[in-house]
Write an enzyme that holds these catalytic residues in place. Structure first.
Site, mmCIF file in Angstrom:
data_model
loop_
_atom_site.group_PDB
_atom_site.id
_atom_site.type_symbol
_atom_site.label_atom_id
_atom_site.label_comp_id
_atom_site.label_asym_id
_atom_site.label_seq_id
_atom_site.Cartn_x
_atom_site.Cartn_y
_atom_site.Cartn_z
ATOM 1 N N SER A 17 0.920 -1.086 -0.259
ATOM 2 C CA SER A 17 0.053 0.011 -0.001
ATOM 3 C C SER A 17 1.109 1.525 -0.344
ATOM 4 O O SER A 17 0.241 2.207 -1.008
ATOM 5 C CB SER A 17 -1.484 -0.226 1.587
ATOM 6 O OG SER A 17 -1.842 -0.858 0.903
ATOM 7 N N THR A 62 -4.849 -3.763 7.071
ATOM 8 C CA THR A 62 -4.919 -5.565 6.481
ATOM 9 C C THR A 62 -4.571 -6.265 7.564
ATOM 10 O O THR A 62 -5.207 -6.332 8.703
ATOM 11 C CB THR A 62 -3.854 -5.512 5.197
ATOM 12 O OG1 THR A 62 -3.236 -6.946 4.387
ATOM 13 C CG2 THR A 62 -2.603 -5.000 6.656
ATOM 14 N N LYS A 66 -9.023 -6.560 10.331
ATOM 15 C CA LYS A 66 -10.057 -6.476 9.423
ATOM 16 C C LYS A 66 -11.416 -6.303 9.867
ATOM 17 O O LYS A 66 -12.240 -5.753 9.489
ATOM 18 C CB LYS A 66 -9.788 -6.923 7.958
ATOM 19 C CG LYS A 66 -8.827 -7.037 6.429
ATOM 20 C CD LYS A 66 -9.334 -7.275 5.155
ATOM 21 C CE LYS A 66 -8.664 -7.060 4.812
ATOM 22 N NZ LYS A 66 -8.182 -7.209 3.196
ATOM 23 N N ASN A 87 -11.505 -2.678 5.149
ATOM 24 C CA ASN A 87 -10.062 -2.897 4.615
ATOM 25 C C ASN A 87 -9.931 -1.236 4.752
ATOM 26 O O ASN A 87 -8.716 -1.053 4.162
ATOM 27 C CB ASN A 87 -9.958 -3.325 3.139
ATOM 28 C CG ASN A 87 -10.741 -2.971 2.164
ATOM 29 O OD1 ASN A 87 -11.438 -1.744 2.153
ATOM 30 N ND2 ASN A 87 -10.131 -2.485 0.697
ATOM 31 N N ASP A 102 -12.324 -4.417 -0.901
ATOM 32 C CA ASP A 102 -11.515 -5.731 -1.740
ATOM 33 C C ASP A 102 -12.509 -5.940 -3.058
ATOM 34 O O ASP A 102 -12.332 -6.790 -4.081
ATOM 35 C CB ASP A 102 -11.656 -6.391 -0.706
ATOM 36 C CG ASP A 102 -10.118 -6.316 0.635
ATOM 37 O OD1 ASP A 102 -9.129 -5.622 -0.095
ATOM 38 O OD2 ASP A 102 -10.230 -6.556 1.146
ATOM 39 N N GLY A 127 -11.762 -21.565 -1.746
ATOM 40 C CA GLY A 127 -12.017 -21.348 -0.415
ATOM 41 C C GLY A 127 -12.442 -20.624 0.010
ATOM 42 O O GLY A 127 -13.721 -20.451 -0.146
ATOM 43 N N GLY A 130 -11.244 -14.749 4.921
ATOM 44 C CA GLY A 130 -11.513 -13.301 3.894
ATOM 45 C C GLY A 130 -12.078 -12.926 2.709
ATOM 46 O O GLY A 130 -12.574 -12.444 1.987
ATOM 47 N N ILE A 214 -6.186 -15.003 -7.218
ATOM 48 C CA ILE A 214 -6.374 -13.727 -6.442
ATOM 49 C C ILE A 214 -4.642 -13.871 -5.824
ATOM 50 O O ILE A 214 -4.397 -12.660 -5.262
ATOM 51 C CB ILE A 214 -7.027 -12.967 -5.810
ATOM 52 C CG1 ILE A 214 -7.387 -13.731 -4.034
ATOM 53 C CG2 ILE A 214 -8.379 -13.560 -6.285
ATOM 54 C CD1 ILE A 214 -8.168 -13.677 -3.380
ATOM 55 N N TYR A 216 -0.869 -12.783 -5.295
ATOM 56 C CA TYR A 216 0.066 -11.792 -6.240
ATOM 57 C C TYR A 216 1.655 -12.537 -6.739
ATOM 58 O O TYR A 216 2.319 -12.023 -7.094
ATOM 59 C CB TYR A 216 -0.559 -10.579 -7.133
ATOM 60 C CG TYR A 216 -0.247 -9.767 -5.889
ATOM 61 C CD1 TYR A 216 -1.011 -10.019 -4.585
ATOM 62 C CD2 TYR A 216 1.240 -9.265 -5.082
ATOM 63 C CE1 TYR A 216 -0.472 -9.024 -3.402
ATOM 64 C CE2 TYR A 216 0.914 -8.338 -3.966
ATOM 65 C CZ TYR A 216 0.070 -8.971 -2.983
ATOM 66 O OH TYR A 216 0.464 -7.911 -1.646
ATOM 67 N N GLY A 237 -3.682 -11.083 -9.894
ATOM 68 C CA GLY A 237 -4.375 -10.838 -8.669
ATOM 69 C C GLY A 237 -3.718 -9.513 -8.654
ATOM 70 O O GLY A 237 -4.117 -8.680 -7.333
HETATM 71 P P1 ATR Z 1 -7.731 -15.070 3.859
HETATM 72 O O1 ATR Z 1 -9.061 -14.460 4.803
HETATM 73 O O2 ATR Z 1 -6.426 -14.134 3.533
HETATM 74 O O3 ATR Z 1 -8.755 -15.443 2.715
HETATM 75 P P2 ATR Z 1 -7.981 -17.696 5.547
HETATM 76 O O4 ATR Z 1 -9.019 -17.208 5.642
HETATM 77 O O5 ATR Z 1 -6.397 -18.317 6.192
HETATM 78 O O6 ATR Z 1 -7.059 -16.539 4.706
HETATM 79 O O7 ATR Z 1 -7.887 -18.590 4.758
HETATM 80 C C1 ATR Z 1 -7.437 -20.193 3.623
HETATM 81 C C2 ATR Z 1 -7.874 -20.011 2.844
HETATM 82 O O8 ATR Z 1 -7.059 -21.278 2.323
HETATM 83 C C3 ATR Z 1 -9.215 -21.399 3.627
HETATM 84 O O9 ATR Z 1 -10.246 -21.262 2.499
HETATM 85 C C4 ATR Z 1 -8.205 -21.989 3.482
HETATM 86 O O10 ATR Z 1 -9.146 -23.692 4.118
HETATM 87 P P3 ATR Z 1 -9.510 -24.070 5.210
HETATM 88 O O11 ATR Z 1 -10.646 -22.994 5.884
HETATM 89 O O12 ATR Z 1 -10.227 -25.438 5.228
HETATM 90 O O13 ATR Z 1 -8.602 -23.649 6.505
HETATM 91 C C5 ATR Z 1 -7.799 -22.599 2.094
HETATM 92 N N1 ATR Z 1 -6.454 -23.192 2.464
HETATM 93 C C6 ATR Z 1 -4.847 -22.869 3.247
HETATM 94 N N2 ATR Z 1 -4.055 -24.162 2.827
HETATM 95 C C7 ATR Z 1 -4.804 -25.190 2.347
HETATM 96 C C8 ATR Z 1 -4.795 -26.183 2.079
HETATM 97 N N3 ATR Z 1 -3.558 -26.963 2.492
HETATM 98 N N4 ATR Z 1 -5.137 -27.128 1.666
HETATM 99 C C9 ATR Z 1 -6.786 -26.227 0.920
HETATM 100 N N5 ATR Z 1 -6.886 -25.516 1.389
HETATM 101 C C10 ATR Z 1 -6.364 -24.718 2.277
#
Ligand code: ATR
Length: 269
Positions: A17, A62, A66, A87, A102, A127, A130, A214, A216, A237
């Site tokens: 940022s 960030t 948030k 954000n 976002d 996923g 957030g 997303i 990058y 991203g």
């Molecule tokens: P953010 O808020 O930045 O999106 P987060 O809340 O940590 O970050 O989410 C990370 C995402 O990546 C989640 O969807 C996570 O899946 P879980 O909800 O099951 O934890 C996913 N993720 C991270 N490592 C993973 C892995 N090895 N296999 C599958 N999904 C994964």
């Protein structure tokens, strides 16, 4: 007049940022600073009060702050309410006004990169963190009719569906359901530097489908390289990061800044 801006987080060293807003301030002849300010969890309220006392005009928020910033805001916009995260904060007369840019950044980047978007086909979101909340909100408000969430932990996807919209499918089925997809979005941390790659067999994906990561860092993940080999249009991203900064800068300065190649190169350097 000189304005003071910041990005807050913990840790904060990695934030781009200050580069983005610093570039725009210089380009538009605005005097001031945009600094990365680390605020520890146990010093949160005190850290925010210091920004108010020191006459900051606003700040980006960030990870991991948030959600934590919301109760300190006098008002937050509808998008931030729906996503459950702020954000961007503008300070007026010592009061905090929160918004979430976002979702805007995500959809603006998609629209700018792709002319042909079929909103009637499945939009598959991988996923449920957030970032996924902002992506699902953006897709829903842009008229995507069939949003499907897949997450390793299925319950987290169900929470987003309840709060915002879409339906849930099985994470293990992620490659199998691609044949009906018009858009695939990776919002997981898989594929980021230091993380395992996302395992997804894109061979069943129709050629007109768009694949958007997303992440990058790196700009080209395995997912995007595979999609490119499969002749799919890809979206990286970096554009989301740049586009989400535009309304923030506008809120603070009244100037709508432009994204250009020079800025993109600076951020990626
Ligand atoms: P953010 O808020 O930045 O999106 P987060 O809340 O940590 O970050 O989410 C990370 C995402 O990546 C989640 O969807 C996570 O899946 P879980 O909800 O099951 O934890 C996913 N993720 C991270 N490592 C993973 C892995 N090895 N296999 C599958 N999904 C994964």
């Amino acid at each position: 007049m000189s304005i003071k801006l910041a990005v807050i987080g913990y840790p904060i060293k990695q934030s781009k940022s200050p580069i983005i807003h610093g570039y725009w301030m210089e380009k538009h002849g605005i005097e001031g600073t945009h600094e990365a300010v680390q605020i520890d969890l146990d010093q949160f309220e005190r850290g925010i009060q210091k920004l108010i006392d020191d006459d900051y005009r606003g700040f980006n928020v960030t990870v991991p702050h948030k959600e934590r910033i919301i109760p300190l805001c006098t008002e937050i916009d509808d998008t931030a309410k729906a996503i459950g995260a702020v954000n961007t904060v503008t300070i007026e007369d010592g009061k905090l006004y929160g918004s979430n840019t976002d979702a805007y950044g995500f959809i603006q980047n998609l629209k700018q990169q792709c002319d042909q978007i079929d909103r009637s086909k499945k939009a598959i979101v991988l996923g449920a963190g957030g970032a996924a909340r902002a992506v699902v909100y953006a897709l829903q408000h842009d008229g995507f009719e069939n949003i499907v969430l897949l997450n390793r932990t299925r319950e987290r996807a169900e929470v987003i569906v309840n709060d915002i919209g879409g339906t849930v499918d099985n994470w293990d089925q992620r490659s199998a359901i691609l044949e009906e997809a018009g858009l695939v979005v990776n919002t997981t941390s898989l594929g980021m530097i230091g993380q395992p790659e996302l395992e997804l067999d894109v061979s069943a994906l129709p050629h007109e489908a768009i694949v958007y990561d997303i992440v990058y860092k790196p700009l080209m993940t395995d997912l995007l390289n595979n999609a490119k080999d499969n002749k799919n249009q890809i979206v990286t991203g970096i554009g989301m990061l740049l586009h989400q900064a535009v309304p923030a800068f506008e809120q603070w300065t009244g100037i709508q800044p432009e994204i250009n190649d020079e800025l993109e190169r600076l951020v990626l350097a």
